[in-house]
Scaffold this active site. Sequence first.
Site, PDB file in Angstrom:
ATOM      1  N   MET A  42      12.083 -46.673  46.209  1.00 22.74           N
ATOM      2  CA  MET A  42      11.304 -46.588  47.313  1.00 22.74           C
ATOM      3  C   MET A  42      10.976 -48.001  47.879  1.00 22.74           C
ATOM      4  SD  MET A  42       9.212 -43.258  46.292  1.00 22.74           S
ATOM      5  CE  MET A  42       8.893 -43.845  44.468  1.00 22.74           C
ATOM      6  N   ASP A  89      14.263 -30.810  47.504  1.00 21.63           N
ATOM      7  CA  ASP A  89      13.737 -32.128  47.911  1.00 21.63           C
ATOM      8  C   ASP A  89      15.014 -32.542  49.012  1.00 21.63           C
ATOM      9  OD1 ASP A  89      11.523 -32.314  46.921  1.00 21.63           O
ATOM     10  OD2 ASP A  89      12.027 -33.655  45.282  1.00 21.63           O
ATOM     11  N   LYS A 107      10.478 -33.653  50.735  1.00 27.74           N
ATOM     12  CA  LYS A 107       9.693 -34.775  50.739  1.00 27.74           C
ATOM     13  C   LYS A 107      10.312 -35.890  50.903  1.00 27.74           C
ATOM     14  CE  LYS A 107       7.467 -34.048  47.029  1.00 27.74           C
ATOM     15  NZ  LYS A 107       6.813 -34.805  45.838  1.00 27.74           N
TER      16      LYS A 107
HETATM   17  N1  SAH Z   1      13.280 -38.823  41.295  1.00 28.56           N
HETATM   18  C1  SAH Z   1      14.387 -39.531  41.689  1.00 28.56           C
HETATM   19  C2  SAH Z   1      13.576 -40.530  42.384  1.00 28.56           C
HETATM   20  C3  SAH Z   1      12.515 -40.231  43.640  1.00 28.56           C
HETATM   21  S1  SAH Z   1      11.914 -41.311  44.480  1.00 28.56           S
HETATM   22  C4  SAH Z   1      15.348 -40.484  40.815  1.00 28.56           C
HETATM   23  O1  SAH Z   1      15.170 -40.096  39.514  1.00 28.56           O
HETATM   24  O2  SAH Z   1      16.287 -40.914  41.064  1.00 28.56           O
HETATM   25  C5  SAH Z   1      13.052 -41.617  45.934  1.00 28.56           C
HETATM   26  C6  SAH Z   1      13.769 -42.857  45.582  1.00 28.56           C
HETATM   27  O3  SAH Z   1      14.954 -42.539  44.729  1.00 28.56           O
HETATM   28  C7  SAH Z   1      14.435 -43.234  46.826  1.00 28.56           C
HETATM   29  O4  SAH Z   1      13.436 -44.092  47.943  1.00 28.56           O
HETATM   30  C8  SAH Z   1      15.456 -44.385  46.167  1.00 28.56           C
HETATM   31  O5  SAH Z   1      14.814 -45.351  45.908  1.00 28.56           O
HETATM   32  C9  SAH Z   1      15.719 -43.527  45.197  1.00 28.56           C
HETATM   33  N2  SAH Z   1      17.075 -42.912  45.343  1.00 28.56           N
HETATM   34  C10 SAH Z   1      17.127 -41.613  45.053  1.00 28.56           C
HETATM   35  N3  SAH Z   1      18.539 -41.079  45.297  1.00 28.56           N
HETATM   36  C11 SAH Z   1      19.164 -42.296  45.561  1.00 28.56           C
HETATM   37  C12 SAH Z   1      20.680 -42.419  45.839  1.00 28.56           C
HETATM   38  N4  SAH Z   1      21.572 -41.643  45.749  1.00 28.56           N
HETATM   39  N5  SAH Z   1      20.883 -43.936  46.004  1.00 28.56           N
HETATM   40  C13 SAH Z   1      19.836 -45.001  45.847  1.00 28.56           C
HETATM   41  N6  SAH Z   1      18.789 -44.752  45.629  1.00 28.56           N
HETATM   42  C14 SAH Z   1      18.225 -43.239  45.407  1.00 28.56           C
END
Ligand code: SAH
Length: 481
Positions: free
Chosen positions: A394, A255, A277
């Site tokens: 998100m 991703d 995505k």
């Molecule tokens: N599966 C992922 C979430 C995916 S949805 C998890 O468990 O973290 C995508 C969202 O994850 C982003 O919009 C943001 O809100 C968050 N996200 C992912 N990586 C991030 C990071 N390094 N710092 C802050 N938010 C993050």
Amino acid sequence: MRTFPIFVSFDGRPPLVVGGGQLAAVKARLLLKRADLVDVAADALAPELATLVNAGKAVRLEIRPGIDEIRGRPLVISATEDEDEDARIAAIARDLGVPVNVPDRPALCTFALPAIVDRGEVTVAIGTSAEAPVLAQRVRAWLEHELHPRIGDLAKLAGSFRARVAEALPDGPLRRRLWESIFDGPAAKAMLQGDEDKARALIGEEIDRAANAEEDRKGSRRGRVLLVGAGPGDPELLTLKAVRALKAADVVFYDKLVGEGVLELARREAELIPVGKAKGAHSVPQAEINALLVARAKAGETVVRLKGGDPFIFGRGGEELDALRADNIAIDVIPGITAGAAASASLQIPLTHRDVSHTVTFVSGHEAGGKAPSFEHLDLTALAAGNNTLVVYMGVTTGAVISQRLLDAGFREQLPVIAVENASRANERRVATTIAALAGDPEGLGLRSPAVLIFGEVAGLPHAGAVETILSHQEVARAYA
Ligand code: SAH
């Protein structure tokens, strides 16, 4: 003299010893440990040298050696015990690029003779850069004691199986594992005990067993998909299992949120395919990703599906799982550190806390279709009573709408909010505010995706590192009081 150790092949060319005394005899004897024949240039021969000549192991050159006698030698030892003559020989050899050693005169040498522990195929050469020859002898005595007398025979035996092993197991790492098991096992033991027949039989069995196991593995080689959590970005936050999966991958579908440092850990030959995505920009539709995973696994490949954070938190991992199950694909799921946990760790703010928060809720700031969420599935009135933490994923573009919704449900206006952008990455940024301030100013945080927003009293606890605020310091102090 600082030296570099190598092992020299005489390759049928006799080395030359210059000198006919006992010192020359000692050097000739040393060379004969590996050379079939040694040439000795001397006017007269000490008895030991004469014996070697008579035995056909040494040939005496009766002329004073010059360029023609020295050119092409694998090496020359000048042990005439005549300073000028040794210097003359050393100078010629040096000019011709022939390695030369003069006992006890390091300035004339282009190579040093090591102390040697000789077990035939296994030879240990010890050097101390001519600083401490006696210490070298000590080391030698110690190694003589430690190294099994038949270890050289074991090496020779292994050598006789090399071609067969290479044919049976073309794969390098498997071959290596086989040899390790041979050297650790009963075959090596038998050989060291002097039972070569038994050792041969045992090695043969081990090779067959390893080759059959490999055949079985290939025959039944079924692809599988590993659904792997890549964590928030910092590769150090990967699990050991995730790293192992990356090292085993034939192909990695990743991703957009997967950190670059993470991909670097993939097997060098692995095919890396972005299926990026990002919200709003579904470059590869989910159905297509599902189909790709299934197809590659069916082709027998080890497929890693790498997702930011944890695969089962807002990662659509469930949908991929359904597709794989429908096609009977073997699946492994390896959890990852979810963004909310990474943000909390980085801030050193706990998501739950004995005094201020007993539950934590992870919510998505977007509904399918990209709208701000209605939160109708959440009991907002209960949450408004406090004692909980809301982590919004998100939510960068919907933070303000969400805040208003929470206020409408009765959240207190000065409830602290802290947002963390790019948690765990070099460009991490944090912004603190209050729910009312955020509701009133949609752009206020200046946040960019990816970011998580933490709503709750914990967001007002002491934190580590720099945090920007969108309020004045007094307002924040009041809000957090
Ligand atoms: N599966 C992922 C979430 C995916 S949805 C998890 O468990 O973290 C995508 C969202 O994850 C982003 O919009 C943001 O809100 C968050 N996200 C992912 N990586 C991030 C990071 N390094 N710092 C802050 N938010 C993050």
